[in-house]
Design an enzyme around this catalytic site. Structure first.
Site, PDB file in Angstrom:
ATOM      1  N   LYS A  34       0.832  -1.207   0.000  1.00 27.33           N
ATOM      2  CA  LYS A  34       0.000   0.000   0.000  1.00 27.33           C
ATOM      3  C   LYS A  34       0.868   1.258   0.000  1.00 27.33           C
ATOM      4  CE  LYS A  34      -4.013   1.870   2.298  1.00 27.33           C
ATOM      5  NZ  LYS A  34      -5.062   1.638   3.242  1.00 27.33           N
ATOM      6  N   GLY A  38       6.207   1.121   5.942  1.00 28.23           N
ATOM      7  CA  GLY A  38       7.104   0.143   5.319  1.00 28.23           C
ATOM      8  C   GLY A  38       7.302   0.388   3.839  1.00 28.23           C
ATOM      9  N   CYS A  39       6.215   0.717   3.158  1.00 31.05           N
ATOM     10  CA  CYS A  39       6.298   0.951   1.716  1.00 31.05           C
ATOM     11  C   CYS A  39       7.077   2.224   1.407  1.00 31.05           C
ATOM     12  CB  CYS A  39       4.898   1.000   1.108  1.00 31.05           C
ATOM     13  SG  CYS A  39       4.054  -0.602   1.266  1.00 31.05           S
ATOM     14  N   THR A  40       6.956   3.212   2.267  1.00 32.21           N
ATOM     15  CA  THR A  40       7.715   4.451   2.092  1.00 32.21           C
ATOM     16  C   THR A  40       9.205   4.189   2.304  1.00 32.21           C
ATOM     17  OG1 THR A  40       5.823   5.776   2.766  1.00 32.21           O
ATOM     18  CG2 THR A  40       7.998   6.818   2.930  1.00 32.21           C
ATOM     19  N   ALA A  44      10.461   2.249  -0.820  1.00 31.66           N
ATOM     20  CA  ALA A  44      10.526   3.081  -2.031  1.00 31.66           C
ATOM     21  C   ALA A  44      11.636   4.124  -1.933  1.00 31.66           C
ATOM     22  CB  ALA A  44       9.180   3.753  -2.273  1.00 31.66           C
TER      23      ALA A  44
END
Length: 165
Positions: free
Chosen positions: A46, A51-53, A56
């Protein structure tokens, strides 16, 4: 959006499933356009979550080195393009983030899986990555990637792939 037939057992040495997806920056990304070029296809749950930030931004940090060495990075999530666009803009992410809202590509790569949280089961994106060589062959697979160490793992594997190790 298209993907080849579903697989859940992709391993190094397998042919990478074909894909075409809409992506951030008004782009379209596809395996056909990448023919002859190595790429990292990474799946994340998401946009704009911690975590995704982390994941990325870690990849964005090493992006100039990857691009100089010829590696294309593509992030894939089930989020709609508008949400992905906001995420990319907010963090200055220059590589394409692709929308797989119907999770056809995630299913082809075996990353749309049953998950469990607080006793509830649901379907969601497994944080996984696939390093694909210029001939469309998967060279590395990482399942349940840790966001903070992902970029370093990819850098090491790509260095080995580039040197022929």
């Amino acid at each position: 959006m298209t993907a080849s037939s579903p697989r859940t057992d992709l391993q190094p040495g397998d042919r990478a499933p074909d894909f075409t997806l809409s992506a951030s920056g008004g782009r379209t990304v596809s395996s056909a356009e990448l023919k002859g070029k190595p790429y990292l296809l990474y799946f994340y749950p998401k946009a704009d979550t911690p975590g995704c930030t982390t994941q990325a931004c870690g990849l964005q940090e090493v992006l100039p080195k990857f691009e100089a060495d010829g590696l294309t990075i593509i992030g894939v999530s089930p989020d709609p393009v508008a949400k992905i666009e906001k995420f990319a803009t907010k963090y200055g992410l220059q590589f394409p983030l692709a929308s797989d809202e119907h999770h056809a590509v995630a299913e082809a790569y075996g990353t749309w899986v049953e998950k469990s949280m607080y006793g509830r089961t649901y379907m969601g994106m497994e944080r996984s990555s696939f390093l694909v060589d210029g001939q469309g062959i998967i060279r590395n697979v990482w399942r349940k990637v840790k966001p903070a160490t992902h970029a370093a793992l990819v850098a090491e594997a790509f260095r080995d792939l580039s040197s022929g190790a």
